[in-house]
Design a protein around this motif. Structure first.
Motif, short mmCIF file in Angstrom:
data_model
loop_
_atom_site.label_atom_id
_atom_site.label_comp_id
_atom_site.label_asym_id
_atom_site.label_seq_id
_atom_site.Cartn_x
_atom_site.Cartn_y
_atom_site.Cartn_z
N ARG A 220 0.81 -1.21 0.00
CA ARG A 220 0.00 0.00 0.00
C ARG A 220 0.84 1.27 0.00
O ARG A 220 0.32 2.37 0.20
N GLY A 221 2.15 1.10 -0.20
CA GLY A 221 3.04 2.26 -0.29
C GLY A 221 3.25 2.97 1.02
O GLY A 221 3.58 4.16 1.05
N LEU A 222 3.09 2.26 2.13
CA LEU A 222 3.27 2.86 3.45
C LEU A 222 4.61 2.41 4.04
O LEU A 222 5.04 1.29 3.81
N LYS A 223 5.24 3.29 4.79
CA LYS A 223 6.53 2.99 5.39
C LYS A 223 6.40 2.60 6.85
O LYS A 223 5.57 3.18 7.58
N ILE A 224 7.23 1.67 7.27
CA ILE A 224 7.32 1.31 8.68
C ILE A 224 8.53 2.03 9.26
O ILE A 224 9.66 1.84 8.79
N LEU A 225 8.30 2.89 10.23
CA LEU A 225 9.41 3.57 10.89
C LEU A 225 9.92 2.70 12.03
O LEU A 225 9.15 2.31 12.91
N PRO A 226 11.22 2.38 12.03
CA PRO A 226 11.77 1.52 13.09
C PRO A 226 11.47 2.04 14.49
O PRO A 226 11.27 1.26 15.43
#
Length: 357
Positions: A220-226
């Motif tokens: 879905r083009g979403l980023k996971i921020l660590p």
């Protein structure tokens, strides 16, 4: 010669009238063979060839005569214990309890009992369990959320095992679909900055679920921020690990509008931490849990969650191990049985506040 007074027969007591009847009594009463009666009362597949009217007669007579099967005699005759071993991490609210309820229901219907071991994540206890089960002559084993490194010498089924030896059937959730349901729900509401609570490292579901989340977010083009990923620590099956994980997320300095927790128990702990930080659920932070434990619908707010059909998974595990017990030695069995999750939308999620996506 003194005559003896003949005593009239005393009426049977109520206890005698209701004395449990065995197969022989039923057979004499109905004029049917014990084999036919046994097939009907045990629900055996062969009972399908018996006319329904006859089956109804048998069931009615069994109820009227208070029929009780002699399980002990049957086990001696068949040289079988009518027992299945079940091993779980612990028995507490949530996952294991719901799976056990399904296992218990199926085993009771088949006149089986279970012998339960809680290993509390101690490897030596898991290894010792095989001997304990063998000493008690269990006919099969169901391992719940427990890693088995080797195949045991008796029919074995796992629930959420993920790393089973060949010949062990695993009942597993479709974790990719589960992640997509949760991410689609949150992104559909407008959330873009998502925080996550991963499961403990010892949980067999942790990595599978996290792979599903990564795939869903990327799709879905979403980023996971660590910085917005916390992991549950400790072995307590309580709300505290979720509470502590959320405190770490809040302390990292990165804002987020939604939180997807590893399970409902940790989600409930997360909501407490969010409230203590002055944040409202769901107006400031939406929260999604996992499992749909019995108390999820009664939280304040009622918890949106990914329902894992845990009771059904327990029933499938029991059905599968019973099939394996009854099958010929060395028979082929499915390596994996996959079940699908369901999203249950309640009150703990809503669109993010304006300007906070």
């Amino acid at each position: 010669m003194r005559g003896r007074t003949k005593k009239s027969a005393a009426p049977e007591s109520k206890a005698q009238e209701h004395k449990p009847a065995g197969l022989k009594v039923l057979s004499d009463h109905l004029g049917l063979s014990m084999a036919a009666i046994s097939r009907v009362l045990s629900g055996a597949p062969a009972a399908r060839s018996i006319p329904k009217a006859t089956q109804d007669r048998i069931l009615k007579a069994a109820e009227e005569l208070n029929y009780r099967p002699n399980l002990f005699a049957r086990s001696l005759r068949n040289r079988r214990s009518q027992t299945v071993g079940v091993i779980v991490p612990e028995v507490s609210e949530g996952y294991a309890t719901l799976v056990l309820s399904g296992i218990e229901q199926e085993l009771m219907q088949a006149d089986y009992f279970y012998f339960l071991i809680s290993h509390h994540h101690r490897e030596e206890m898991i290894q010792r369990s095989e001997r304990l089960f063998r000493d008690r002559a269990v006919e099969g084993v169901i391992a719940v959320d427990t890693l088995l490194r080797d195949r045991w010498a008796i029919p074995t089924v796992t629930v959420s095992g993920h790393h089973e030896p060949k010949g062990v059937t695993n009942i597993v959730l479709n974790h990719r679909l589960a992640a997509e349901l949760a991410i689609d729900h949150l992104s559909g509401l407008g959330h873009r900055r998502l925080a996550f609570i991963k499961g403990q490292r010892f949980s067999s579901d942790t990595e599978s679920r996290w792979r599903g989340i990564r795939h869903a977010m990327e799709k879905r083009g979403l980023k996971i921020l660590p910085q917005l990923v916390a992991q549950l620590e400790g072995e307590q099956p309580t709300h505290e690990p979720g509470y502590l994980a959320t405190q770490k997320l809040l302390a990292c300095g990165e804002s987020f509008t939604a939180l997807f927790a590893f399970n409902d128990v940790s989600a409930i702990g997360a909501i407490k931490a969010l409230r203590e930080a002055g944040l409202r659920v769901p107006q400031d932070v939406s929260v999604v849990g996992f499992d749909d434990v019995q108390s999820a619908a009664f939280q304040n707010p009622a918890l949106t969650t990914v329902r894992q059909p845990l009771r059904t998974m327990g029933m499938l595990a029991a059905q599968t191990v019973l099939l394996q017990i009854g099958a010929a030695a060395g028979g082929n069995h499915a390596q994996e049985i996959v079940v699908d999750p369901e999203l249950v939308v309640r009150e703990s999620t809503c669109p993010p506040a304006a300007g906070k996506r």
